[in-house]
Write an enzyme that holds these catalytic residues in place. Structure first.
Site, short mmCIF file in Angstrom:
data_model
loop_
_atom_site.label_atom_id
_atom_site.label_comp_id
_atom_site.label_asym_id
_atom_site.label_seq_id
_atom_site.Cartn_x
_atom_site.Cartn_y
_atom_site.Cartn_z
CB THR A 34 -0.94 0.01 1.23
OG1 THR A 34 -1.79 -1.14 1.18
CG2 THR A 34 -1.80 1.26 1.26
CE1 TYR A 49 -5.98 -0.12 -0.58
CE2 TYR A 49 -3.83 -0.56 -1.54
CZ TYR A 49 -4.77 -0.79 -0.56
OH TYR A 49 -4.50 -1.70 0.42
CB THR A 115 0.17 -3.49 6.47
OG1 THR A 115 -1.07 -3.45 5.76
CG2 THR A 115 0.83 -2.12 6.46
CE LYS A 188 -3.20 -4.73 8.51
NZ LYS A 188 -3.21 -4.84 7.04
CD GLU A 310 -7.16 -27.57 28.69
OE1 GLU A 310 -8.07 -28.35 28.31
OE2 GLU A 310 -7.24 -26.34 28.59
#
Length: 353
Positions: A34, A49, A115, A188, A310
């Site tokens: 981006t 975009y 990202t 993120k 567990e």
């Protein structure tokens, strides 16, 4: 008069050259995303975009102030949306970073990256870079054409971190939204917010304030020059798949992954890395047959997937991821499988990295 003027020009040129030599050299390696995207409009709500639409040179021209910080050299590695990031690019990028950092005149590296998979690339590099010089990943949540595009400020801050002497030895970092984040705990957390990246378990390494990094913690896990992983002669990484656990999960995806040739499976388990009995038994069977290595992680963002809880990992031949989420666990397991298939050795690696 003419001789005097020429002498002044000569002295000025020498001064400029001397100033350039005293500034640190930073390579900016571009991969797309981006931060290199362009949109059809300036409004986020109605603008589509395309990621990776502009080159590294165009990115650098948008932030001329970075030339005051360093001698900046740009290099286009790939130009893709990070949803298409792959092992081939990781190996190419890791080897190029190591090649550049071996040069005495290179102070650090900044990598522009989308990202979506930035946390995975950052963690991969954190494990394979063989230098204590700064390596900083940077991206943006808004394309370059958006109102208040966050890319230019992020790039400036990333370069500011890369040139700072105190950034040495911090491992691979991500710098976005004025935060300095370690690859050891990167996640993120939001699909749209410019403050999406966090270190949810360990806390950020620091902040960028006034164009300078201020560090508040050290990385907590082995990285870079202390890492045992070396990709110098690695041309292909073992295939590792992530399989989600949920109510009523069967062995369907486990069977499919093994049939497709996976050498390792990371489970994104419920709670503390738990899974249905059917799924667990299927994984244990393939481990016993020597077909796969299994690492239990959790779909929960914070907290460890503990080794002693567990699930009896020793009995099943599984390893527990501790604080590595499924995505970083996949990266670490791929590199681990270049060295061993012993679950106890893999468990040691997950405790140390």
């Amino acid at each position: 008069m003419k001789k005097t003027f020429n002498l002044i020009l000569f002295v000025f040129a020498l001064s400029v050259a001397a100033m350039a030599q005293t500034k640190p050299t930073i390579y900016i390696l571009a991969t797309g995303g981006t931060i290199a995207g362009t949109g059809t409009g300036s409004n986020d709500a109605d603008s589509e975009y395309k990621a990776g639409a502009i080159t590294v040179n165009a990115l650098l021209e948008a932030v001329p102030e970075i030339n005051d910080l360093a001698n900046v050299k740009g290099e286009q590695v790939v130009n893709i949306g990070s949803q298409d990031m792959n092992d081939e690019v990781w190996l190419k990028l890791g080897k190029r970073v190591n090649e550049l950092l071996r040069q005495n005149d290179v102070t650090g590296i900044v990598i522009t990256h989308g990202t979506d998979t930035q946390e995975e690339t950052a963690y991969f590099l954190n494990l394979v870079v063989k230098s204590d010089k700064p390596v900083v990943l940077v991206g943006s949540m808004r394309p370059s054409t958006a109102i208040s595009a966050d890319g230019p400020r992020n790039i400036y801050n990333a370069v500011a971190c890369a040139v700072a002497p105190e950034s040495k030895g911090k491992g691979v970092m991500v710098v976005m939204d004025d935060k300095i984040l370690g690859a050891d705990d990167l996640t993120k957390t939001n699909t749209l917010s410019v403050g999406t990246f966090e270190n949810p378990n360990y806390g950020p390494l620091g902040i960028v304030y006034g164009g300078k990094p201020i560090y508040t913690r050290e990385p907590l896990k082995r990285h870079t020059i202390k890492s045992e992983f070396d990709i110098t002669k690695v041309n292909k990484l073992p295939r590792v798949e992530i399989i989600l656990s949920y109510s009523n999960a069967t062995s369907l995806f486990v069977d499919a992954a093994v049939k497709a040739g996976a050498k390792g499976i990371v489970t994104a388990g419920v709670g503390n890395g738990n899974m249905t009995t059917v799924m667990q038994n299927s994984l244990a069977k393939y481990v016993k047959e020597g077909k796969i290595a299994v690492v239990r992680s959790s779909r929960i963002m914070t907290g460890p997937t503990a080794q002693w809880d567990e699930v009896n990992d020793d009995k099943l031949g599984f390893s527990a991821s501790w604080y590595n989420n499924p995505y970083r666990s996949r990266v670490l397991l791929m590199l681990a499988l270049t060295k061993t298939t012993d679950y106890k050795e893999i468990q040691r690696m997950f405790a140390e990295y």
